[in-house]
Design a protein around this motif. Structure first.
Motif, mmCIF file in Angstrom:
data_model
loop_
_atom_site.group_PDB
_atom_site.id
_atom_site.type_symbol
_atom_site.label_atom_id
_atom_site.label_comp_id
_atom_site.label_asym_id
_atom_site.label_seq_id
_atom_site.Cartn_x
_atom_site.Cartn_y
_atom_site.Cartn_z
ATOM 1 N N TYR A 1 0.884 -1.001 0.134
ATOM 2 C CA TYR A 1 -0.122 0.087 0.113
ATOM 3 C C TYR A 1 0.846 1.269 -0.159
ATOM 4 C CZ TYR A 1 -4.865 -1.804 1.220
ATOM 5 O OH TYR A 1 -5.826 -2.484 1.231
ATOM 6 N N ALA A 2 0.472 2.261 -0.774
ATOM 7 C CA ALA A 2 0.782 3.648 -0.451
ATOM 8 C C ALA A 2 0.594 3.986 0.904
ATOM 9 C CB ALA A 2 0.315 4.803 -1.363
ATOM 10 N N PRO A 3 1.359 4.419 1.912
ATOM 11 C CA PRO A 3 1.113 4.743 3.083
ATOM 12 C C PRO A 3 -0.212 5.609 3.395
ATOM 13 C CG PRO A 3 3.540 5.017 2.597
ATOM 14 C CD PRO A 3 2.746 4.790 1.623
ATOM 15 N N ASP A 4 -0.436 6.562 2.658
ATOM 16 C CA ASP A 4 -1.446 7.513 2.882
ATOM 17 C C ASP A 4 -2.867 6.655 2.201
ATOM 18 O OD1 ASP A 4 -0.601 7.583 0.271
ATOM 19 O OD2 ASP A 4 -1.682 9.550 -0.235
ATOM 20 N N ALA A 5 -2.607 5.723 1.400
ATOM 21 C CA ALA A 5 -3.936 4.900 1.181
ATOM 22 C C ALA A 5 -4.370 3.940 2.415
ATOM 23 C CB ALA A 5 -3.642 4.069 -0.230
ATOM 24 N N LEU A 6 -3.227 3.429 2.871
ATOM 25 C CA LEU A 6 -3.612 2.422 3.943
ATOM 26 C C LEU A 6 -4.151 3.466 5.184
ATOM 27 C CD1 LEU A 6 -3.496 -0.532 5.059
ATOM 28 C CD2 LEU A 6 -1.072 0.066 5.676
ATOM 29 N N ASP A 7 -3.627 4.365 5.423
ATOM 30 C CA ASP A 7 -4.008 5.052 6.332
ATOM 31 C C ASP A 7 -5.612 5.669 6.202
ATOM 32 O OD1 ASP A 7 -1.651 5.361 7.528
ATOM 33 O OD2 ASP A 7 -0.962 7.097 7.205
ATOM 34 N N ARG A 8 -5.874 6.054 4.904
ATOM 35 C CA ARG A 8 -7.224 6.195 4.613
ATOM 36 C C ARG A 8 -8.209 5.288 4.665
ATOM 37 N NH1 ARG A 8 -5.145 9.235 0.408
ATOM 38 N NH2 ARG A 8 -5.609 7.597 -1.003
ATOM 39 N N PHE A 9 -7.771 4.080 4.296
ATOM 40 C CA PHE A 9 -8.566 2.636 4.447
ATOM 41 C C PHE A 9 -8.845 2.429 6.074
ATOM 42 C CE2 PHE A 9 -8.661 -2.083 3.678
ATOM 43 C CZ PHE A 9 -9.739 -2.178 3.427
ATOM 44 N N HIS A 10 -7.672 2.450 6.675
ATOM 45 C CA HIS A 10 -7.867 2.060 8.099
ATOM 46 C C HIS A 10 -8.589 3.113 8.822
ATOM 47 C CE1 HIS A 10 -6.151 1.982 12.315
ATOM 48 N NE2 HIS A 10 -5.995 0.811 12.043
ATOM 49 N N ALA A 11 -8.778 4.518 8.371
ATOM 50 C CA ALA A 11 -9.523 5.396 9.070
ATOM 51 C C ALA A 11 -11.088 5.292 8.526
ATOM 52 C CB ALA A 11 -9.003 6.752 8.807
ATOM 53 N N ALA A 12 -11.206 4.967 7.497
ATOM 54 C CA ALA A 12 -12.696 4.849 7.160
ATOM 55 C C ALA A 12 -13.400 3.664 7.792
ATOM 56 C CB ALA A 12 -12.535 4.622 5.607
ATOM 57 N N LEU A 13 -12.541 2.562 7.945
ATOM 58 C CA LEU A 13 -13.176 1.278 8.404
ATOM 59 C C LEU A 13 -13.350 1.595 9.681
ATOM 60 C CD1 LEU A 13 -10.737 -1.478 6.548
ATOM 61 C CD2 LEU A 13 -13.178 -1.225 6.442
ATOM 62 N N ARG A 14 -12.524 2.042 10.581
ATOM 63 C CA ARG A 14 -12.757 2.374 11.918
ATOM 64 C C ARG A 14 -14.004 3.268 12.183
ATOM 65 N NH1 ARG A 14 -9.075 1.159 16.066
ATOM 66 N NH2 ARG A 14 -9.829 2.595 17.106
ATOM 67 N N ARG A 15 -14.101 4.242 11.281
ATOM 68 C CA ARG A 15 -15.325 5.114 11.588
ATOM 69 C C ARG A 15 -16.632 4.457 11.343
ATOM 70 N NH1 ARG A 15 -13.048 9.379 8.619
ATOM 71 N NH2 ARG A 15 -13.746 8.242 6.753
ATOM 72 N N GLU A 16 -16.564 3.392 10.119
ATOM 73 C CA GLU A 16 -17.889 2.417 9.737
ATOM 74 C C GLU A 16 -18.126 1.724 11.038
ATOM 75 O OE1 GLU A 16 -20.117 2.952 7.707
ATOM 76 O OE2 GLU A 16 -19.255 4.457 6.897
ATOM 77 N N LEU A 17 -16.888 1.114 11.658
ATOM 78 C CA LEU A 17 -17.186 0.204 12.632
ATOM 79 C C LEU A 17 -17.428 0.851 14.093
ATOM 80 C CD1 LEU A 17 -14.587 -2.483 11.373
ATOM 81 C CD2 LEU A 17 -17.047 -2.786 11.798
#
Lengths: 143, 143
Positions: free
Chosen positions: A124-140
């Motif tokens: 992953y590009a670091p910012d892409a992984l960070d965004r994915f991580h943050a979006a999932l934590r928000r949804e959960l």
């Protein structure tokens, strides 16, 4: 098993640790993001020691695991707008019980095949992984 | 969904029908035996129309499906004395929700890979399929 002793003895298998970043803890499972940018890919690992099969869990834990599969599936589908979800407990390589929840797209690297063994993991590009991580934590609704 | 209308509208996808023999009906799912002698392989298909993902089922149906996965897993492991169970809901080729429950052995044709796409299906000897079918029905207490 729901005893404290069991929960305390549990630790994440080193191969699962190496191939993922932590997303967060659910009631039963540790949720992980597989660090393979080919596919948005989550893994649930029930924090129960010595468990390799779904049927090694007691009925209450199995029910909880199904609820957690549904929760992360819903979040993953919302975050990725994927075409299909793949959910699997295989464990032929790493025996510790873990459930893959993978967002599939009809133009991804393996479609329509299952993902395992098709493509080498792509970083992953670091910012892409960070965004994915943050979006999932928000949804959960993880704090 | 648990309405009678939904149950009546359901029918088994023709590809699943072609690749299996019926084992019997559980409360929610039709249980099938995949006619591939490479692996002892069951498939559960919830009798709900228009369902492609686990999360398309309501919570009560998901809980029932987990119970049925556990029941057929237990029966399959007892009948086959397998080394590992593989449980998966993929659906990339056939969208109708179906759950694979596969008995794996460390000397089977695909081990340790997942089974899909590795080996062409191999026909059962008729008596072997009959014995497998009867043993599973006995373990599942199907009349």
């Amino acid at each position: 098993m729901t005893s404290d002793a069991s929960a305390q003895a549990w630790s994440l298998h080193p191969v699962l640790r190496a191939d993922t970043v932590p997303l967060g803890d659910l009631l039963l499972s540790q949720a992980l993001i597989a660090t393979d940018a080919n596919y948005p890919w989550l893994i649930l690992v029930p924090r129960r020691s010595g468990v390799t099969e779904l049927i090694d869990l007691d009925a209450a834990d199995r029910a909880q695991l199904m609820d957690e599969i549904a929760a992360v599936s819903t979040a993953l589908r919302k975050v990725t707008a994927c075409d299909k979800l793949n959910v699997a407990a295989l464990g032929n390589m790493v025996a510790q019980l873990h459930v893959h929840v993978i967002a599939r797209r009809k133009n991804d690297a393996a479609w329509p095949k299952p993902v395992w063994g098709v493509e080498p993991a792509r970083a992953y590009a670091p910012d892409a992984l960070d965004r994915f991580h943050a979006a999932l934590r928000r949804e959960l609704a993880m704090a």
